[in-house]
Design an enzyme around this catalytic site. Structure first.
Site, mmCIF file in Angstrom:
data_model
loop_
_atom_site.group_PDB
_atom_site.id
_atom_site.type_symbol
_atom_site.label_atom_id
_atom_site.label_comp_id
_atom_site.label_asym_id
_atom_site.label_seq_id
_atom_site.Cartn_x
_atom_site.Cartn_y
_atom_site.Cartn_z
ATOM 1 N N SER A 40 0.804 -1.230 0.000
ATOM 2 C CA SER A 40 0.000 0.000 0.000
ATOM 3 C C SER A 40 0.834 1.276 0.000
ATOM 4 C CB SER A 40 -0.903 -0.001 1.242
ATOM 5 O OG SER A 40 -1.890 0.991 1.102
ATOM 6 N N CYS A 44 1.896 7.202 -7.073
ATOM 7 C CA CYS A 44 1.882 8.516 -7.713
ATOM 8 C C CYS A 44 2.837 9.504 -7.045
ATOM 9 C CB CYS A 44 0.477 9.116 -7.680
ATOM 10 S SG CYS A 44 -0.726 8.071 -8.473
ATOM 11 N N TYR A 451 -18.340 32.024 -7.943
ATOM 12 C CA TYR A 451 -17.677 33.237 -8.416
ATOM 13 C C TYR A 451 -17.228 34.079 -7.230
ATOM 14 C CZ TYR A 451 -17.584 38.227 -9.541
ATOM 15 O OH TYR A 451 -17.249 39.538 -9.613
#
Lengths: 474, 474
Positions: A40, A44, A451
């Protein structure tokens, strides 16, 4: 079921399944056979260990063997499963030169994938690496460091210390070759440049990061050049040539020879399916193990997950092979729950992927390639737009290129890609969510997205792209 | 239709409508009446002008009057519409002390909102401001600067220069009061602290940013304290008291008096609906103008959009008033297209909002408040989890708190909130998309979201939260 749940492979999918299983069915046994020392770990993260961003190799462990034991998992490292008999419902396990037979109630094949180096002769030379595994990450970092550099730990637990010691004695390379311009190649270019090494990247096709589409590939290429990487696009590497001592010395490619001191081959991975090839467990068209929505193979009681298995693609509804971390974890978890008695689907995949390319953030999802979309029965139309990541007046933003692909007739969103330096990658999650919800471009255009000047302009780049593509569909 | 499309209000909704209309129906006339000097400015950017992040006030203009003209829009500034007659289909316009009547074919009411200061006596004192409009932004920045500071431009085109000149002569304040802990209060706290001013923020309730829920409010409160803001929670301001010269000098509040040199009141806004109150145009329960899915009011040919109008909430399907920038732009655009002859819905709202609080990014969407969710007929269950924004071994990440609210029976995602320092706000878009797609928590948990160590852990904080809440629903 009295026989235990047996898991082959102690990485993301395997240990996720075992962990979930022990939580859901604490009274039942699960055995995980792992052929190596490591379990495990964050594959990456290896380029960032080589780069130096991650200090210790052990930081990449997401679950230690001790933690696995605490969870009630019977984890057996250095146990290699060498045979599977689905009639007898047993696996044959090799350990220390001996073999034994282990009966299973249910079986999970989570054998992962391996880096391919063929058909490049010379990939076995000293100083030529792939980035599949922690041993090679440790070795490359050792090779990049000055002999005697105290930050290089040659005695890391579980690591092939002989290999690391060998490279720790090497003088740092002056020039490296990267063969392949996919994730590994682009991430390793960043790692090598961080060590101030002259870096040559060879890519057979004309674009970097092919799964991300042309707009991303071109922008990443420009950026890598700005960062001092010498790109050799449309340049196939024919051979790695060694010196008298068997150490890589030169890259033979379509444009001639380039002398190098180190080579990194990242031209792809293939699923580890050898174990099931003589069993009735069927492979899919991709070459990975075929599974249903619960991760079950064609043989009762046998499951497959992670980089060795297919998944169902959310856009096509068809099997696909996209070996990535989240889906491996998720599929393992679902299978652990299913085997424990509570059937739980492993979930579709959308082909979501993100990658850092120096200062650029890249994301992709769904079907980007028109040929692939057409083959799946769609009539793809696509558009790439460039829009600001923040309100124009707010500093720190960056041009964000968004590519969207939709089906002309239905307007359905099929895929997308994003590249930019400011919060670009994470925006792919908006498209991933829209794709899994079967949204149309029209619906995407009307999303009420966030936004605020420091984070996004009034019309988020994703909305701008949807607006433009929707205009083409009208 | 021979009479022109008349738009009342030259900001986001009004100019978006006019712009879209002139593109879609270039042969037809559109007149925009704007009562002030400014058109189409970025209201959300004003705190950053005061802070100094944005250098020039004119940077906040998203469309200049000249650009509006070039688009074919007949833009009349300093023209105040003072009456609407929906029977005669005319508006009465005041300019320079004269009035005239203007017939309309279609009418868009885009009159915006105004900051409320009541019931706080003294809000009209010198040195007491609201942040609604560019004049006050210019004045506050002038007040914060040393007299004679060359970066303060007292002669900005369109600005109330007399007002700015007055405050430019002031010595910078040593201590300011902010009344209200919503968006404006939190953003202005950041602006004041950037000028090294002692900042006291008074909030009537116990939490900052109430629409973002308790988890966000508490974390923002802690962070503001770290940034040197003195918080007075559960403290109602009763009055602002002036000195002999009519200048604000003290805040009278529940815990006593605090002397200040400047005060900023940000306790909310209300829709500008006075113009239609004597017409048959109906208001909704929120007090804003009621509209249908095309932005049409109860009177034929009369539309409303932006901060003066309601929208339809994606979760409840009911009208709601959430005055924000994107939805104003989007509704204006849809109405422009509809009036031009191509009916186009204005789109639902999800109540998506993000705000920067110093180094924290906050986002919210949907229904967070349990009372509100219950009133809408749901049985809300919620969970807040804390998860890393990146892989644990990759530097630069931050704890990200995610709150999710779901309906117990259906599992439908009702709302969410996110806070953290690393790419937290933009992650709200994933939830906004999921909410607009009517996703369940179970579907959310299985989304194929992006994973790469620099940007996100294997399980994105959103997925972790979904996993935990889904476990509660099982």
């Amino acid at each position: 079921m009295t026989d235990p749940f047996v898991v082959i492979g102690g990485d993301a999918a395997g240990l996720s399944a075992a962990s979930k299983f022990t939580r859901e069915a604490p009274d039942r046994d699960v055995i995980v056979f792992e052929k190596g020392e490591w379990v495990s770990y964050a594959h990456c993260g290896t380029p960032y260990y080589v780069k130096g961003t991650v200090e210790r190799l052990t930081d990449l462990l997401s679950l230690s063997p001790e933690q696995a034991s605490e969870r009630g998992i019977d984890l057996r490292r250095n146990h290699e499963v060498v045979g599977v008999d689905t009639d007898a419902e047993t696996v044959t396990v090799a350990q220390d030169g001996e073999t034994f037979s282990q009966p299973y109630g249910d079986l999970l094949v989570a054998t992962g994938a391996h880096a391919v180096t063929g058909p490049i002769p010379g990939a076995e030379l000293d100083g030529a690496f792939t980035m599949h595994g922690l041993d090679s990450a440790a070795a490359v970092r050792a090779a990049l460091s000055e002999p005697g550099d105290s930050t290089v730990d040659t005695s890391i637990e579980y690591v092939d210390t002989a290999l690391v010691e060998k490279y720790a004695d090497w003088e740092p390379p002056e020039r490296v070759a990267i063969v392949g311009g996919g994730y590994v190649g682009v991430e390793m270019a960043e790692a090598f440049r961080a060590h101030d090494v002259e870096t040559h990247l060879f890519q057979r096709s004309g674009h970097l990061l092919p799964p991300f589409g042309e707009a991303v590939g071109e922008r990443v290429a420009d950026h890598l050049r700005e960062q001092g990487v010498t790109l050799h696009l449309n340049t196939a590497v024919e051979e790695l040539v060694g010196d008298e001592g068997g150490r890589v010395a030169s890259v033979v490619h379509g444009d001639g020879n380039t002398d190098v001191d180190l080579a990194l081959v990242g031209i792809g991975i293939k699923p580890n399916t050898a174990l099931v090839e003589d069993t009735p467990v069927e492979l899919g068209a991709s070459g990975a193990i075929a599974v249903d929505e619960y991760g079950a193979t064609s043989v009762d009681g046998v499951y497959a997950a992670g980089d060795c298995a297919e998944d169902t693609h959310a856009v096509t509804g068809e099997p696909d092979w996209v070996p990535l971390g989240l889906t491996a974890n998720r599929a393992g978890r679902g299978i652990g729950q299913t085997v424990a008695g509570d059937p739980s689907p492993v979930g579709d995949i959308a082909g979501t992927a993100v990658v850092k390319a120096f200062d650029l953030e890249c994301g992709r999802v769904g079907l980007l390639d028109h040929e692939q979309a057409s083959a799946a029965g769609f009539d793809p139309v696509s558009k790439t737009v460039t829009a600001g990541s923040r309100s124009g007046y707010y500093p720190g933003g960056d041009d964000t290129d968004v590519t969207l692909v939709a089906d002309r007739e239905s307007g359905r969103l099929l895929g997308g890609a994003i590249v930019g330096a400011d919060r670009a990658a994470i925006r792919i999650d908006t498209l991933a969510t829209a794709i899994e919800a079967d949204m149309t471009i029209d619906e995407l255009e009307r999303l009420d997205l966030a936004y605020a000047p420091p984070f996004s302009p009034v019309w988020d780049p994703v909305l701008v792209a949807a607006k433009v593509l929707n205009g083409q569909l009208d």
